[in-house]
Design a protein around this motif. Structure first.
Motif, mmCIF file in Angstrom:
data_model
loop_
_atom_site.group_PDB
_atom_site.id
_atom_site.type_symbol
_atom_site.label_atom_id
_atom_site.label_comp_id
_atom_site.label_asym_id
_atom_site.label_seq_id
_atom_site.Cartn_x
_atom_site.Cartn_y
_atom_site.Cartn_z
ATOM 1 N N LEU A 154 51.658 5.513 76.394
ATOM 2 C CA LEU A 154 52.300 6.514 77.233
ATOM 3 C C LEU A 154 52.781 5.899 78.538
ATOM 4 O O LEU A 154 52.166 4.974 79.072
ATOM 5 C CB LEU A 154 51.324 7.645 77.590
ATOM 6 C CG LEU A 154 50.698 8.452 76.445
ATOM 7 C CD1 LEU A 154 49.816 9.556 77.023
ATOM 8 C CD2 LEU A 154 51.767 9.029 75.536
ATOM 9 N N LEU A 155 53.868 6.443 79.056
ATOM 10 C CA LEU A 155 54.345 6.140 80.401
ATOM 11 C C LEU A 155 54.079 7.373 81.258
ATOM 12 O O LEU A 155 54.355 8.498 80.831
ATOM 13 C CB LEU A 155 55.843 5.826 80.373
ATOM 14 C CG LEU A 155 56.556 5.687 81.732
ATOM 15 C CD1 LEU A 155 55.986 4.516 82.524
ATOM 16 C CD2 LEU A 155 58.066 5.511 81.531
ATOM 17 N N GLU A 184 47.128 5.605 75.318
ATOM 18 C CA GLU A 184 46.840 4.690 76.426
ATOM 19 C C GLU A 184 48.019 4.697 77.392
ATOM 20 O O GLU A 184 49.175 4.548 76.971
ATOM 21 C CB GLU A 184 46.607 3.264 75.916
ATOM 22 C CG GLU A 184 46.327 2.259 77.035
ATOM 23 C CD GLU A 184 46.195 0.832 76.550
ATOM 24 O OE1 GLU A 184 46.010 -0.063 77.394
ATOM 25 O OE2 GLU A 184 46.306 0.604 75.322
ATOM 26 N N ILE A 185 47.734 4.886 78.666
ATOM 27 C CA ILE A 185 48.786 4.816 79.690
ATOM 28 C C ILE A 185 49.027 3.343 80.009
ATOM 29 O O ILE A 185 48.154 2.671 80.542
ATOM 30 C CB ILE A 185 48.386 5.585 80.954
ATOM 31 C CG1 ILE A 185 48.236 7.076 80.636
ATOM 32 C CG2 ILE A 185 49.438 5.387 82.061
ATOM 33 C CD1 ILE A 185 47.718 7.913 81.798
ATOM 34 N N VAL A 213 55.561 5.937 73.055
ATOM 35 C CA VAL A 213 55.713 7.090 72.167
ATOM 36 C C VAL A 213 55.867 8.390 72.942
ATOM 37 O O VAL A 213 56.415 9.371 72.426
ATOM 38 C CB VAL A 213 54.524 7.213 71.187
ATOM 39 C CG1 VAL A 213 54.432 5.978 70.300
ATOM 40 C CG2 VAL A 213 53.208 7.461 71.922
ATOM 41 N N GLY A 214 55.367 8.418 74.180
ATOM 42 C CA GLY A 214 55.426 9.658 74.942
ATOM 43 C C GLY A 214 55.455 9.412 76.440
ATOM 44 O O GLY A 214 54.990 8.369 76.913
ATOM 45 N N VAL A 215 55.999 10.360 77.177
ATOM 46 C CA VAL A 215 56.067 10.268 78.635
ATOM 47 C C VAL A 215 55.508 11.559 79.232
ATOM 48 O O VAL A 215 55.977 12.657 78.928
ATOM 49 C CB VAL A 215 57.506 10.060 79.132
ATOM 50 C CG1 VAL A 215 57.520 9.922 80.652
ATOM 51 C CG2 VAL A 215 58.136 8.835 78.477
ATOM 52 N N ILE A 239 59.301 13.208 75.630
ATOM 53 C CA ILE A 239 59.195 13.360 77.090
ATOM 54 C C ILE A 239 58.870 14.810 77.415
ATOM 55 O O ILE A 239 59.637 15.717 77.074
ATOM 56 C CB ILE A 239 60.516 12.961 77.788
ATOM 57 C CG1 ILE A 239 60.943 11.543 77.394
ATOM 58 C CG2 ILE A 239 60.356 13.071 79.309
ATOM 59 C CD1 ILE A 239 62.343 11.169 77.877
ATOM 60 N N VAL A 240 57.755 15.039 78.066
ATOM 61 C CA VAL A 240 57.437 16.384 78.551
ATOM 62 C C VAL A 240 58.286 16.633 79.796
ATOM 63 O O VAL A 240 58.315 15.809 80.712
ATOM 64 C CB VAL A 240 55.945 16.532 78.871
ATOM 65 C CG1 VAL A 240 55.649 17.954 79.360
ATOM 66 C CG2 VAL A 240 55.092 16.205 77.642
#
Length: 334
Positions: A154-155, A184-185, A213-215, A239-240
């Motif tokens: 994650l970012l 994991e960030i 995979v996700g932000v 992306i949320v």
């Protein structure tokens, strides 16, 4: 004749709903920052409600002031100036939860009602209005886990450094990663709740990051993040988003083109209008809990089209609070 005039005035006040106990009161807004669409919508919400309240005779004045930079020292001086100008109440979106406490205490000691919102303060004499920002951060990771059960990298996009909101949302995101350890960030940057800042910050860190995979975001940064990924030629992660019109428009376009789905959530900028009414109610003698909570505003795939249609270009999905709304929030807290 004098008694007849007084009677006529009383009838006029009753007919127009004027509040005799606050009609001579003056309320000021102290805002620390205006550099993104959320803050602009917040100021507009305050202005709309304040102007109507002044026109209706509910209060004598309701003025908004914004510091030129997000500096606690400058905002503290602004608050001290408001005390000298004789305002009866100050609603504050604070640059720091603690650095303004001295000025806030000075205001309280001078008999000024202080209501902090969004960026709240910890000085006990002040009132606080906030959403559960930590839960807002945690919920993002919960949503990502529901969509990407196997997890991944994650970012994290953060907001303005040192501000209560940034700290709380970030704490919630990290709490979410503890709850869902498949994530994991691997990178964290400050986007300052602004698309252009976020785009530059993400573009700067992307070359050093593995596949994402996700932000998890804080609002005002989702569209800029997406643009940075596109410019780098990297696959768009999940992306949320944060309820801004430009990112919701991007979401709608992506959904039509590829079926892209996500979640968007943020505090409504109209919380400033709630802070105004809470201050007015305190001045009017109402008993109000020191800590008030409002729900954050969520947009899902099912509500995206309706929300986007109701959100002006360049603005943010919003809720404007009325006096009745404020009374309901106050009653609920009590």
């Amino acid at each position: 004749m004098k008694s007849l005039l007084l009677s006529a005035a009383a009838l006029s006040m009753a007919a127009t709903g004027v509040y005799a106990d606050t009609s001579d009161k003056r309320i000021a807004l102290s805002n620390n920052y205006a550099g993104n669409s959320w803050r602009q919508a917040m100021l507009q919400s305050f202005d709309d409600v304040a102007k109507a309240a002044v026109a209706d005779g509910v209060v004598a004045a309701a003025d908004a002031f914004t510091t030129s930079e997000n500096q606690a020292t400058e905002q503290a001086a602004q608050i001290q100036n408001m005390i000298l100008q004789g305002y009866d109440a100050i609603v504050v979106n604070a640059a720091s939860p603690t650095a303004l406490n001295g000025a806030i205490k000075e205001a309280c000691d001078a008999g000024v009602v202080v209501v902090s919102f969004d960026g709240i303060v910890t000085e006990p004499c002040a009132w606080r209005i906030a959403v559960d920002f930590e839960e807002m951060g945690r919920l993002q990771v919960e949503y990502l886990a529901s969509r990407i059960p196997d997890g991944g990298n994650l970012l994290e996009l953060r907001g303005l450094a040192g501000v209560f909101v940034d700290d709380e949302i970030s704490a919630g995101i990290h709490k979410g990663v503890e709850q869902f350890p498949q994530f994991e960030i691997v990178g964290s940057v400050h986007g300052d709740w602004a698309q252009d800042v976020a785009q530059k910050a993400v573009a700067g860190i992307l070359p050093s990051l593995p596949d994402i995979v996700g932000v998890a975001t804080q609002g005002g940064d989702g569209y800029g993040t997406a643009q940075a990924f596109a410019a780098a030629g990297r696959e768009t992660p999940l992306i949320v988003l944060g309820n801004r019109q430009d990112e919701m428009a991007w979401w709608a376009e992506q959904h039509e083109a590829t079926g892209y789905e996500t979640l968007s959530l943020s505090i409504a900028p109209g919380v400033a209008s709630l802070a105004f009414w809470v201050a007015q109610q305190i001045l009017d003698g109402a008993e109000v809990s020191k800590d008030l909570s409002v729900p954050f505003l969520q947009v899902t795939q099912d509500t995206l089209a309706e929300t986007l249609a109701a959100t002006p270009e360049g603005s943010v999905a919003n809720t404007t609070y009325t006096l009745e709304d404020a009374k309901a929030v106050i009653d609920g807290a009590m």
